[in-house]
Design a protein around this motif. Sequence first.
Motif, short mmCIF file in Angstrom:
data_model
loop_
_atom_site.label_atom_id
_atom_site.label_comp_id
_atom_site.label_asym_id
_atom_site.label_seq_id
_atom_site.Cartn_x
_atom_site.Cartn_y
_atom_site.Cartn_z
N ALA A 210 15.14 -10.00 25.65
CA ALA A 210 14.30 -10.86 26.50
C ALA A 210 12.82 -10.53 26.39
O ALA A 210 12.04 -10.83 27.28
CB ALA A 210 14.76 -10.74 27.95
N GLY A 211 12.44 -9.88 25.29
CA GLY A 211 11.03 -9.57 25.08
C GLY A 211 10.46 -8.70 26.18
O GLY A 211 11.02 -7.68 26.57
N ALA A 212 9.32 -9.15 26.74
CA ALA A 212 8.67 -8.39 27.81
C ALA A 212 9.50 -8.34 29.08
O ALA A 212 9.26 -7.51 29.95
CB ALA A 212 7.29 -8.98 28.10
N HIS A 213 10.48 -9.23 29.20
CA HIS A 213 11.33 -9.27 30.40
C HIS A 213 12.62 -8.48 30.23
O HIS A 213 13.46 -8.47 31.13
CB HIS A 213 11.65 -10.73 30.75
N SER A 214 12.77 -7.83 29.08
CA SER A 214 13.96 -6.99 28.87
C SER A 214 13.94 -5.83 29.86
O SER A 214 12.88 -5.31 30.21
CB SER A 214 13.96 -6.44 27.44
N ARG A 215 15.13 -5.43 30.30
CA ARG A 215 15.23 -4.32 31.25
C ARG A 215 16.41 -3.43 30.89
O ARG A 215 17.44 -3.92 30.44
CB ARG A 215 15.37 -4.82 32.68
N ALA A 216 16.22 -2.14 31.12
CA ALA A 216 17.29 -1.18 30.85
C ALA A 216 17.14 0.00 31.79
O ALA A 216 16.10 0.20 32.41
CB ALA A 216 17.24 -0.71 29.39
N ALA A 217 18.21 0.78 31.88
CA ALA A 217 18.19 2.01 32.65
C ALA A 217 18.23 3.19 31.68
O ALA A 217 18.89 3.13 30.64
CB ALA A 217 19.38 2.09 33.60
N TRP A 218 17.51 4.24 32.06
CA TRP A 218 17.53 5.49 31.29
C TRP A 218 17.77 6.62 32.27
O TRP A 218 17.09 6.73 33.29
CB TRP A 218 16.20 5.69 30.56
N THR A 219 18.76 7.45 31.98
CA THR A 219 19.08 8.51 32.94
C THR A 219 19.95 9.59 32.33
O THR A 219 20.61 9.38 31.31
CB THR A 219 19.80 7.92 34.18
N SER A 220 19.96 10.74 32.98
CA SER A 220 20.94 11.79 32.69
C SER A 220 21.84 12.00 33.92
O SER A 220 22.60 12.96 33.97
CB SER A 220 20.24 13.10 32.32
N HIS A 221 21.71 11.09 34.89
CA HIS A 221 22.53 11.19 36.10
C HIS A 221 23.99 10.96 35.74
O HIS A 221 24.35 9.91 35.18
CB HIS A 221 22.07 10.15 37.13
N PRO A 222 24.87 11.92 36.06
CA PRO A 222 26.29 11.75 35.67
C PRO A 222 26.95 10.53 36.28
O PRO A 222 27.93 10.01 35.73
CB PRO A 222 26.95 13.05 36.17
N GLY A 223 26.39 10.04 37.41
CA GLY A 223 26.96 8.85 38.03
C GLY A 223 26.85 7.62 37.16
O GLY A 223 27.62 6.66 37.33
N LEU A 224 25.92 7.61 36.21
CA LEU A 224 25.83 6.52 35.23
C LEU A 224 26.25 6.97 33.84
O LEU A 224 26.89 6.20 33.11
CB LEU A 224 24.40 5.97 35.18
N VAL A 225 25.88 8.19 33.46
CA VAL A 225 26.19 8.65 32.11
C VAL A 225 27.69 8.64 31.85
O VAL A 225 28.16 8.15 30.82
CB VAL A 225 25.63 10.07 31.87
#
Length: 270
Positions: A210-225
């Motif tokens: 989505a270009g400039a509207h692209s979104r993602a999460a970055w984490t080392s939190h085990p609740g997501l990893v």
Amino acid sequence: MATSEVTAALQTLGLTEWESRAYLALLEEAPATGYAIAKRAGIARAKIYEVLASLTARNIVQVSRGEPQKYGPLPPRELISRLRAQFNDNLDAAEDALTVYANAAESGGEIWDLQGRSAIIERANQLISVAKSRILAEIWAQDVPALHEQLIAAIARGVTVIVIGYGELELPGAVIHRHPGTDVVTSGLGGRWLVISVDDREIVAGNVSAGAHSRAAWTSHPGLVVPVTELVRHDLYKIEMLDRHADVLEASFGPGLQRLRDKYAPLAGQ
């Protein structure tokens, strides 16, 4: 140039004032005994041998084996070359240490919202660059070029790279499992998603189409990893099972397991 100015310049390179004065004294007269160096440099005799021992240990000064011992200086050009190499080595070591520390501090349990395709790709490449053992990934073919260099470098380091590929991927050295329903998944997700799980400890996951509207999460939190990494593994299980038993599975659930997809499709409007 005045002696005091040269002494000050040497101090900026890591020599003490006394070490600088002793070195300059040796440039003026060498070989010389400790007594002669102390006298010329204006250093107390009780301290001169400690100073010379420090310079000798750093290979800035050489000492003879005879009696009395005499000292000689490393030529200035060689001294500067050696100090420059040591400084660069120290900079490299500091950069590596700070990078590891900063990465741990930045992502330690926080869940970061990455906005814009470039920011997501940049963070994904950074994660790939520090991978030590294994990378699990889900990547659309269109997004491979932006990650190709770091993925190839990881493979060269001995990192196992396992990719679920949407479309035709070229990634020498990686284990690639082609997903059978690229168009269906793309439509269901509303675009191309990127999932990178590094060493089962850190992830980047989100929409990159989505270009400039692209979104993602970055984490080392085990609740997501843990769950995101497990989802990639379950996709791998499914693809391998389809590769071996497609006839049986598709007889029950339709081509590409479409009836299962429909059964658990996203809610309308989500």
